[in-house]
Design an enzyme around this catalytic site. Structure first.
Site, short mmCIF file in Angstrom:
data_model
loop_
_atom_site.label_atom_id
_atom_site.label_comp_id
_atom_site.label_asym_id
_atom_site.label_seq_id
_atom_site.Cartn_x
_atom_site.Cartn_y
_atom_site.Cartn_z
N ASP A 60 0.86 -1.19 0.00
CA ASP A 60 0.00 0.00 0.00
C ASP A 60 0.89 1.24 0.00
OD1 ASP A 60 1.00 0.04 2.57
OD2 ASP A 60 -0.91 -0.33 3.54
N ASP A 233 -7.33 -7.66 0.47
CA ASP A 233 -6.39 -7.92 1.57
C ASP A 233 -7.15 -7.68 2.86
OD1 ASP A 233 -6.16 -4.82 1.37
OD2 ASP A 233 -5.17 -5.33 3.25
N CYS A 271 -11.50 -29.10 5.76
CA CYS A 271 -10.28 -28.34 5.50
C CYS A 271 -9.05 -29.25 5.50
CB CYS A 271 -10.13 -27.26 6.58
SG CYS A 271 -8.66 -26.25 6.41
N CYS A 273 -5.86 -28.08 5.87
CA CYS A 273 -4.69 -27.39 6.43
C CYS A 273 -4.09 -28.22 7.57
CB CYS A 273 -5.08 -26.00 6.91
SG CYS A 273 -5.74 -25.97 8.59
N CYS A 276 -6.16 -28.74 10.77
CA CYS A 276 -7.32 -29.64 10.67
C CYS A 276 -6.93 -31.08 10.39
CB CYS A 276 -8.26 -29.13 9.57
SG CYS A 276 -9.01 -27.54 10.01
N HIS A 302 -4.94 -21.92 9.37
CA HIS A 302 -6.26 -22.45 9.02
C HIS A 302 -7.15 -21.37 8.40
CE1 HIS A 302 -10.18 -24.23 9.13
NE2 HIS A 302 -10.59 -23.12 9.73
#
Lengths: 337, 337
Positions: A60, A233, A271, A273, A276, A302
């Site tokens: 930014d 974002d 999930c 990830c 999980c 996660h």
């Protein structure tokens, strides 16, 4: 884009982000300019080398933090004067300087300096911010010297339809490679935000990326994509993760809740990830109750995975012509935990 | 063994530990018994499943924390009474209970309850601790019901040669599968510790593992291996890492030092860990100055890698008959940063 404010997505390695689907990161110019300094990052090889991320990075302009965090001291068409939140020192930022700093940092996508008024600002202030943001966009365009960075213009205008249209219509002739929508998610209601997107995106070229800055909740992302937004974002997945709140396919889960203590089920069976697939809810709760770093790390990872999967599933739904039903299913499912 | 007090080596994933050479972890019975509770860990599948570590795990008996951290309230041959450091509640631990808890946790190596007096305790207290530790060793042996856990006896005796010999000679007939040396690194000098090892290890069977508890600095590990020790645990690599001190092949490095700010060299060119291969010193410093989690994570991982590499190199040196010169080279090199 997960947010890597200071050149790191808090607690996570780049390869962990890659593994859950991250393609592009955001870093904050204001924060990096104060610590360790843009010239230090440049000297150490630029942001990609510095933070070991070889994918795209967006920075930014630093303007948002100047308005929100640093405490604005003075603003005119030349520059903003502000107080560092680190040591209170008085600093200034000009449109040209915002670009120069971002050139030193070396991200792939960089942002024009804009003026971002609060949601409840009077219409005169909104109009003045649009005027100044347009002026600064031209100055930023003129300053840009590197040809390997995509400079985005930023649309302002609060939740006022005519100001948003005016802002977009003034920026488009400058032919930026992408357009950001700033000044939303700053206190207005979701309905006001969605209506503003309805008014704004039709004025931005459809063949160029549209980036909605600082948004948002999973439902905001779905609603915004369906209104023409490509890029987001937000600190929400990581900040919530650090604070023990998980986004799951059945809604938000408060990980410190005592009911998870003896629960050997995964956080979200849908999930893939590490949080999980490798751990049970009882372990995740234990990490937070014991104040262990791995709790924030696992839930950040996660939540980022959840955001990426939601966007990925939405993309498929759009391609298959069932975006509206996907939206309805998400909103219903996320209420159920 | 890196220390995973509460079922996590702070901030690190099991696969990251594997990648830098970790073979076996330690977890602390006292801490896990208080949070989340041994029966919770058991219910959630035992420590290996709970913390997602499929390699060997060793748990201590909980006794050391009772003496050092919890504030001992009362002790006799039956039990120790102590105050929880979490909520001040009064709890007690018996030799049998220490084994039962460790059976619930389910580690591969478990420890007898021992009495660990401070380094400056009078000889009468040392002798009494040896007597009680011997008594408790038998009680622990008698309690043990699982045949898939290796129960280690613990030698006490302070820095008194005859007490150490007596303690070892009383334990060896109980035929434990391994022997630990406790009550060192509790305030005595390195020289006193090394001399005590010289007196103790000859009394322990050479074909069984000898474990020096809670030690220590890299130089302590080298000196102790050369005195017959096989196994160590210590928080030093991780605690120092979290506090921005790195162990390197040229000595200790204080990562917050301003001299690293613009340094694009790796922390330790001799190291293959992620901190050294992916990042420069300037980035590592920035992580600590900015208070980012990745600083402690990276330096913990690096320090563990350094400890493992030192032990691995020492093993090769022993096999090649140059252990003494290896020791001299290490001690000289570690002074140079």
């Amino acid at each position: 884009m997960p947010v890597g404010t200071l050149g790191t997505v808090k607690g996570l390695f780049p390869d962990q982000l890659r593994a859950v689907g991250t393609q592009k990161l955001l870093a904050n110019t204001y924060h990096l300019a104060l610590r360790p300094g843009a010239e230090v990052v440049e000297e150490l090889g630029g942001l990609h080398r510095f933070m070991d991320w070889d994918g795209p990075i967006l920075t930014d302009s630093g303007g948002f933090q100047v308005f929100s965090l640093a405490g604005l001291r003075d603003i005119d068409d030349e520059r903003v004067v502000f107080k560092s939140h680190i040591d209170g020192s008085i600093l200034e930022l000009t449109p040209a300087r915002a670009i120069e700093i971002q050139q030193q940092l070396g991200a792939d996508c960089i942002m024009c300096l804009d003026e971002c008024p609060p949601a409840d600002a009077p219409i005169e202030q909104i109009a003045e911010a649009v005027r100044r943001t347009t002026l600064w966009a031209q100055l930023c365009r003129d300053t840009q010297a590197r040809d390997d960075q995509a400079l985005f213009g930023i649309v302002q205008g609060g939740i006022d339809q005519s100001q948003r249209e005016k802002s977009a219509d003034k920026l488009v002739p400058l032919d930026f490679p992408g357009y950001a929508i700033g000044g939303l998610s700053v206190g207005e209601s979701p309905t006001e935000m969605y209506r503003t997107l309805d008014h704004t995106t039709p004025h931005l070229p459809s063949e160029k990326p549209r980036y909605l800055m600082g948004v948002g909740r999973p439902e905001d992302l779905v609603e915004s994509v369906l209104r023409g937004i490509d890029l987001f974002d937000c600190v929400m997945p990581t900040r919530n993760g650090r604070n023990a709140t998980a986004f799951t396919s059945t809604g938000r889960v408060k990980m410190r809740n005592r009911k998870h203590m003896r629960d050997d089920a995964p956080l979200d069976p849908a999930c893939e990830c590490p949080a999980c697939t490798r751990y049970c809810r009882g372990y995740l709760r234990h990490m937070f109750i014991a104040g262990e770093m791995l709790g924030p790390i696992l839930l950040s990872l996660h939540n980022i995975a959840f955001y990426h999967r939601t966007m990925s599933d939405l993309r498929v739904a759009i391609l298959e012509g069932r975006a509206d039903s996907f939206r309805s299913e998400c909103l219903a499912a996320w209420e159920s935990e």
